[in-house]
Design an enzyme around this catalytic site. Structure first.
Site, PDB file in Angstrom:
ATOM      1  N   LYS A  51      -8.803  10.226  44.106  1.00  0.00           N
ATOM      2  CA  LYS A  51      -8.001  10.708  44.906  1.00  0.00           C
ATOM      3  C   LYS A  51      -7.758   9.525  45.881  1.00  0.00           C
ATOM      4  CE  LYS A  51      -8.977  15.283  44.222  1.00  0.00           C
ATOM      5  NZ  LYS A  51      -9.997  16.469  44.502  1.00  0.00           N
ATOM      6  N   GLN A  93     -13.641  19.010  48.876  1.00  0.00           N
ATOM      7  CA  GLN A  93     -13.891  18.941  47.391  1.00  0.00           C
ATOM      8  C   GLN A  93     -14.736  20.019  47.194  1.00  0.00           C
ATOM      9  OE1 GLN A  93     -12.381  16.994  45.243  1.00  0.00           O
ATOM     10  NE2 GLN A  93     -13.482  17.967  43.394  1.00  0.00           N
ATOM     11  N   ASP A 136      -4.396  21.964  48.919  1.00  0.00           N
ATOM     12  CA  ASP A 136      -4.943  22.413  47.445  1.00  0.00           C
ATOM     13  C   ASP A 136      -4.511  23.863  47.433  1.00  0.00           C
ATOM     14  OD1 ASP A 136      -6.845  20.997  45.977  1.00  0.00           O
ATOM     15  OD2 ASP A 136      -8.405  21.337  47.658  1.00  0.00           O
TER      16      ASP A 136
HETATM   17  N1  GUN Z   1     -12.968  20.601  42.457  1.00  0.00           N
HETATM   18  C1  GUN Z   1     -12.326  20.682  41.206  1.00  0.00           C
HETATM   19  N2  GUN Z   1     -10.883  20.663  41.033  1.00  0.00           N
HETATM   20  C2  GUN Z   1     -10.589  20.664  42.642  1.00  0.00           C
HETATM   21  C3  GUN Z   1      -9.311  20.804  43.196  1.00  0.00           C
HETATM   22  O1  GUN Z   1      -8.455  20.706  42.710  1.00  0.00           O
HETATM   23  N3  GUN Z   1      -9.564  20.762  44.556  1.00  0.00           N
HETATM   24  C4  GUN Z   1     -10.854  20.703  45.256  1.00  0.00           C
HETATM   25  N4  GUN Z   1     -10.825  20.731  46.523  1.00  0.00           N
HETATM   26  N5  GUN Z   1     -11.900  20.722  44.622  1.00  0.00           N
HETATM   27  C5  GUN Z   1     -11.853  20.868  43.410  1.00  0.00           C
END
Ligand code: GUN
Length: 284
Positions: free
Chosen positions: A53, A97, A120
């Site tokens: 990211k 996350q 998200d």
């Molecule tokens: N963990 C697995 N996929 C995601 C996601 O799309 N966003 C976040 N914040 N955590 C994750």
């Protein structure tokens, strides 16, 4: 033989578009979108996702802040951080996350993120918008799947779509996006009886379970579009999805590989949401 859906290439094209838009935003308004990513603990998969990211932010010209915190961090400390990020002018999007280490209240934390910075789309307010179809932010992974379908000229209208997995991150919002595009949607889960039979009905089969080899060729209707959201390791430690590629690929019309399918799309949809948040915050 199925046609391979190249998520890396499709994601690359989306990122290029975003980079162009960021560049003109900077030139015309002096605005740079900003994303804050919070990672707690040492889950190796999460560390890789967060690194990707950060890299993607750099690629498109975003400003980013990474907060890597030890497992010993308290709920209060995390809540204080969210409050700070909510107020920070140079931050348009906040991402915590998942999964958080045991003992931390993930839901309480997500609920504190300002909905207009919730890139998200996990905050209940944004989940409600997804249900109603008036999106502020699209849920990243399901939005990535929709983008892959669109790029492959697969129109969900009137099709039987079967989703295996009912998570809040993928399965549930995926069902909503497909429903909004007029698919007939079924969600399967661990208690579903006759999973194979239900899957055999699917024109579009999407799996997001996290179980190597769950979907085999005999479960797939000839000509089906197969989208694999799973990210697992096989017995040899190699990255793989939920789909037994070898037996499914000859039956499908389109199929996503793992890696290089859905994964790269999730990140470009996150960037898209962050750009939308920056636009919102600048009054554009
Ligand atoms: N963990 C697995 N996929 C995601 C996601 O799309 N966003 C976040 N914040 N955590 C994750």
């Amino acid at each position: 033989m199925a046609q391979l859906i190249d998520g890396k290439a499709i994601s690359g094209a989306v990122k290029e578009q975003i980079a162009q838009q960021v560049s003109s935003m900077q030139e015309e308004q002096g605005i740079t979108p900003g994303l804050a990513v919070v990672l707690v603990g040492e889950d190796p998969a999460s560390a890789i996702y967060v690194k990707n990211k950060e890299k993607a932010c750099e690629e498109v010209g975003f400003y980013s802040e990474m907060y890597t915190l030890p497992t010993s961090v308290t709920q209060q400390e995390l809540e204080d951080l969210i409050h700070t990020l909510n107020e920070k002018e140079d931050i348009d999007g906040i991402l915590v996350q998942k999964p958080l280490p045991k003992g931390l209240d993930e839901k309480a934390l997500v609920n504190l993120i300002r909905p207009d910075k919730d890139v998200d789309a996990f905050h209940p307010e944004n989940v409600g918008h997804i249900m109603q179809g008036d999106f502020h932010f699209l849920p990243c992974t399901p939005a990535g799947v929709m983008e892959l379908l669109r790029a492959s000229d697969v129109n969900p209208q009137g099709k039987r779509a079967v989703i295996v997995g009912r998570s809040d991150i993928v399965g549930k919002p995926m069902a909503m996006l497909l429903l909004h595009q007029n698919a007939t949607v079924t969600i399967c889960h661990s208690k579903t009886q006759n999973l194979a039979e239900v899957c055999q009905e699917a024109d579009i089969l999407i799996t997001a379970v996290g179980k190597t080899g769950l979907i085999t060729g005999d479960m797939v209707k000839p000509g089906a579009v197969v989208i694999d959201v799973g990210i697992n390791r096989d017995a040899k430690g190699k990255l793989c999805g939920d789909v037994d590629f070898k037996s499914v690929e000859p039956k499908a019309s389109y199929i996503t590989p793992v890696p290089g399918g859905v994964g790269p799309m999730t990140i470009s949809m996150l960037l898209k949401n962050t750009l939308a948040a920056a636009r919102l915050h600048s009054g554009l």
